[in-house]
Enzyme design. Structure first.
Site, PDB file in Angstrom:
ATOM      1  N   HIS A   1      -4.757  -5.311  -0.066  1.00 19.11           N
ATOM      2  CA  HIS A   1      -3.418  -5.903  -0.188  1.00 19.11           C
ATOM      3  C   HIS A   1      -3.494  -7.234   0.549  1.00 19.11           C
ATOM      4  O   HIS A   1      -3.553  -7.259   1.772  1.00 19.11           O
ATOM      5  CB  HIS A   1      -2.378  -4.985   0.446  1.00 19.11           C
ATOM      6  CG  HIS A   1      -1.033  -5.618   0.630  1.00 19.11           C
ATOM      7  ND1 HIS A   1      -0.158  -5.779  -0.400  1.00 19.11           N
ATOM      8  CD2 HIS A   1      -0.432  -6.146   1.721  1.00 19.11           C
ATOM      9  CE1 HIS A   1       0.942  -6.372   0.051  1.00 19.11           C
ATOM     10  NE2 HIS A   1       0.804  -6.610   1.337  1.00 19.11           N
TER      11      HIS A   1
ATOM     12  N   ASP B   1       3.354  -0.583  -8.927  1.00 21.04           N
ATOM     13  CA  ASP B   1       3.678  -0.680  -7.501  1.00 21.04           C
ATOM     14  C   ASP B   1       4.883   0.200  -7.199  1.00 21.04           C
ATOM     15  O   ASP B   1       5.825  -0.211  -6.522  1.00 21.04           O
ATOM     16  CB  ASP B   1       3.932  -2.131  -7.088  1.00 21.04           C
ATOM     17  CG  ASP B   1       3.961  -2.294  -5.572  1.00 21.04           C
ATOM     18  OD1 ASP B   1       3.400  -1.421  -4.880  1.00 21.04           O
ATOM     19  OD2 ASP B   1       4.545  -3.272  -5.085  1.00 21.04           O
TER      20      ASP B   1
END
Lengths: 313, 431
Positions: free
Chosen positions: B187, B312
């Site tokens: 990330h 997500d």
């Protein structure tokens, strides 16, 4: 006066959340209403009963001296029943959310809630959950509309009109709701606005708001009619936005020398509370020929009376 | 369990793994495997007496592989559990999910992996592919046991919502991941630079008075990692990118090192203007950025610079969202709208249909090294039937996920999954 005297203009907004929601005519209307209260506040009998029977709740989540007392006085002088919530003793300390607090207060049928909150947009959230009008007394970094209105009133009383004036706003713009509200209001009323501050304290894309950006203070205040200083919050030093107070004062503190770059009759403003010797020279702050800082506080009550009167109805 | 063979005919089959994009049929064996697929399967070569389903005008695609999902278990079962996640996923055509390890406790040891595998076997109707953290407790300091965890069935390693901040730790992770042939999923966010930030740094953040997150925070981490990969190139995937700056960098680095890139459907479908007046459901990480950024991401897909689209899916209960923007939790639920929202880009002519399908089926499976997201003969029959034109609107109360924090409430979409099959069993049927 540039203010159009009251032509029964209606305000379209139910709440006063920010200057950006207002039209020019609405701003002028609020200012003209405020104008009427200035004399009243200077007279012996200051009490009216315009808001008799109305309930005003002050909900201040952040410490405040002038704004809170100013709103409290304004409400009382108009005859409203004013209650200032003490946050430290309230359920909020027990973990109640803003929405739940809003619901609780709403059940008591207030006519107006004045809110100050450390989070941007808190007043918007509150306004969606209550039936009464909400006045924003400062939310996070976003807006502080009554401060901008009282600044405008102060300028108008001294300079007759805002249109065509060159106004510098200097200091910690990034964290300042006062700066944002003033940028909206002053540009709307036709002033040329210069923004001055170190790059670390300037928010991104600020030039898109129609202002001029300066990191050199002497260039920024050049030929200005008004120099508005902002409070520097001391915690900025520890989070490395700046190196030291001394350096900040040297480059961004308002001193008689730097003020010389502005017009000879330039006025100095500050929303308070001041850090003397950090953002402003202490003699200059008290110089009655230059500084209108006390007048800002005085007119603040008049502006808040006007806002309460208009939005309470 | 004995099942009858199933025959589906006259469908438009899109199976990017096998380069199939044609009108044809699908035969599912009694064991729930794909027996045959494509144009060779038609009415003339199936037994006469058999019933078949005529899917004229409908599409068959492999079951979707969603590479970034927050499953809730363990520790956040009140936000989502494997059962509610399964129902939500199936209604959106998703048959395999990669779950993020940011649970309570964090998935960073073999025993916790064992626990979630038992839970998913008992409670989940879809395939759960768990990831583990790169570092113990996702603290960014001590590496996890990549080898042991991989042996236990972990498909990839990521600190999930966090980025590895230390270059030293990251360089060691890359070397160790190389030794064990592990997938690293980063990330990308320089958390020092993005500290306190909540939305894109720009005119909207300035206007709303909310601290911004610079797109440089993303680029810096990507640049650092891709530079480290020049020395030792482990399997490396950037979980999601959000900006043009990142994409330009990826374009430049693509010929130098091997890596893959993902993007959230939110960043493809929305921009920062959608936040309006403090819509906390659009407080996302990475943040929604400008329209220019959004368009560049679409372009990145068409230029093969982006390999995967993810939902997500981050369920957050109402209490975590009914707060001021600063206090509200980050993330949006979105697993059941992933495909339909992605189809917007097909209907508006931005991305080809087979490309969209490739980015949510074959590509993620290939990166994860799992035999999913395809209709190859002999594999589990995970697939869905799709009406590509069916209009519908997203209604919070109709969502099957436990948390209704959708980023696209009331949005009108075109294209809906009608039936979803896992191992040949129909587990979702649109009503």
């Amino acid at each position: 006066m540039a203010i159009n005297s009251n032509k029964a203009i209606k305000i379209n907004q139910k709440h006063l959340l920010g200057i950006q929601d207002l039209k020019i005519s609405e701003i002028k209307y609020i200012l003209s209403e405020a104008q009427q209260f200035i004399e009243l506040n200077r007279s012996k009998n200051k009490k009216l009963n315009i808001l008799k029977g109305k309930t005003q709740i002050n909900l201040f989540f952040e410490p405040s001296t002038r704004t809170q007392s100013s709103f409290e006085l304004a409400g009382k002088r108009l005859g409203a029943d004013v209650m200032s919530m003490n946050i430290t003793n309230s359920a909020i300390k027990k973990g109640e959310t803003l929405i739940d607090t809003a619901m609780t207060l709403n059940a008591m049928h207030p006519d107006i809630i004045v809110i100050r909150h450390q989070d941007s947009g808190a007043c918007n959230l509150l306004s969606q959950k209550v039936n009464c009008a909400v006045l924003n007394a400062g939310d996070g970094r976003r807006e502080h509309p009554t401060q901008a209105l009282l600044d405008a009133l102060t300028i108008m009383n001294r300079k007759r009109s805002i249109e065509g004036l060159k106004i510098a706003i200097c200091g910690d713009i990034l964290h300042s709701r006062v700066a944002r509200s003033n940028i909206y209001l002053l540009t709307m009323l036709g002033a040329e606005v210069n923004i001055i501050g170190p790059s670390n304290l300037l928010p991104k894309d600020l030039e898109k708001f129609g202002v001029n950006i300066f990191t050199d203070m002497t260039k920024g205040v050049k030929d200005c009619d008004i120099v508005m200083m902002l409070r520097l919050q001391n915690e900025r030093m520890t989070s490395s936005y700046l190196s030291s107070n001394r350096e900040y004062y040297e480059y961004y503190g308002l001193t008689p020398e730097k003020l010389k770059y502005a017009k000879p009759d330039a006025l100095v403003m500050h929303p308070g509370p001041m850090n003397r010797g950090i953002e402003i020279d202490t003699m200059l702050a008290d110089d009655i020929n230059k500084s209108v800082i006390k007048e800002q506080v005085e007119l603040g009550v008049a502006v808040r009376m006007a806002c309460l009167k208009i939005f309470c109805n | 369990m004995t099942n009858k063979k199933k025959y589906f005919l006259n469908a438009h089959i899109i199976d990017p793994c096998n380069s199939i994009n044609e009108i044809g049929g699908l035969i599912i064996s009694e064991e729930g495997k794909i027996e045959a697929s494509g144009k060779r399967v038609n009415k003339n070569n199936i037994p006469n007496r058999e019933n078949f389903v005529d899917l004229k005008g409908k599409h068959i695609i492999p079951g979707i592989v969603d590479m970034r999902v927050f499953g809730g278990e363990p520790g956040y079962e009140y936000k989502e559990n494997y059962r509610s996640l399964s129902e939500a996923a199936l209604s959106g055509g998703v048959t395999s999910v990669v779950t993020m390890p940011n649970t309570k406790p964090v998935i960073d040891s073999v025993s916790i992996v064992d626990f979630i595998q038992r839970r998913s076997r008992d409670k989940s109707k879809i395939n759960i592919f768990p990831t583990a953290t790169l570092t113990k407790n996702a603290e960014g300091t001590n590496m996890c046991e990549f080898g042991l965890l991989k042996n236990k069935g972990i498909v990839g390693f990521t600190d999930g919502v966090k980025s590895i901040q230390s270059s030293r730790v990251m360089s060691r992770i890359i070397k160790s991941a190389y030794d064990f042939d592990c997938l690293v999923m980063q990330h990308a966010e320089d958390q020092e630079l993005s500290k306190n930030g909540m939305l894109n740094d720009g005119i909207i953040s300035t206007k709303l008075g909310i601290p911004g997150i610079s797109d440089l925070a993303e680029k810096i981490i990507i640049e650092r990692d891709l530079t480290l990969l020049e020395e030792i190139n482990c399997r490396y995937h950037i979980s999601q990118i959000s900006s043009k700056k990142s994409l330009d960098l990826i374009d430049y680095k693509k010929n130098i090192v091997d890596f893959t890139t993902g993007v959230s459907i939110n960043n493809l479908a929305l921009n920062e203007n959608d936040i309006g007046e403090f819509r906390t459901f659009l407080k996302l990480s990475p943040p929604l950025r400008t329209e220019e950024d959004r368009l560049s991401l679409i372009n990145g897909i068409n230029k093969n610079l982006i390999d995967v689209i993810v939902s997500d899916h981050k369920p957050e209960d109402e209490e975590s969202k009914r707060l001021t923007f600063s206090q509200a939790a980050t993330g949006a639920s979105g697993i059941e709208t992933l495909l339909s929202l992605a189809l917007e880009q097909f209907h508006n002519g931005s991305i080809k249909l087979e490309k969209i399908i490739e980015l949510i089926t074959h590509n993620p499976a290939k990166i994860l090294n799992i035999n999913k997201g395809n209709l190859s003969v002999g594999t589990d029959a995970d697939f869905c039937i799709l009406d590509i034109n069916k209009p519908w609107a997203v209604k919070k109360e109709k969502l099957l996920t436990k948390s209704k924090n959708t980023s696209i409430e009331d949005r009108k979409l075109q294209g809906k999954v009608l039936n979803t099959f896992v191992k040949g069993q129909e587990l979702f049927k649109f009503k």
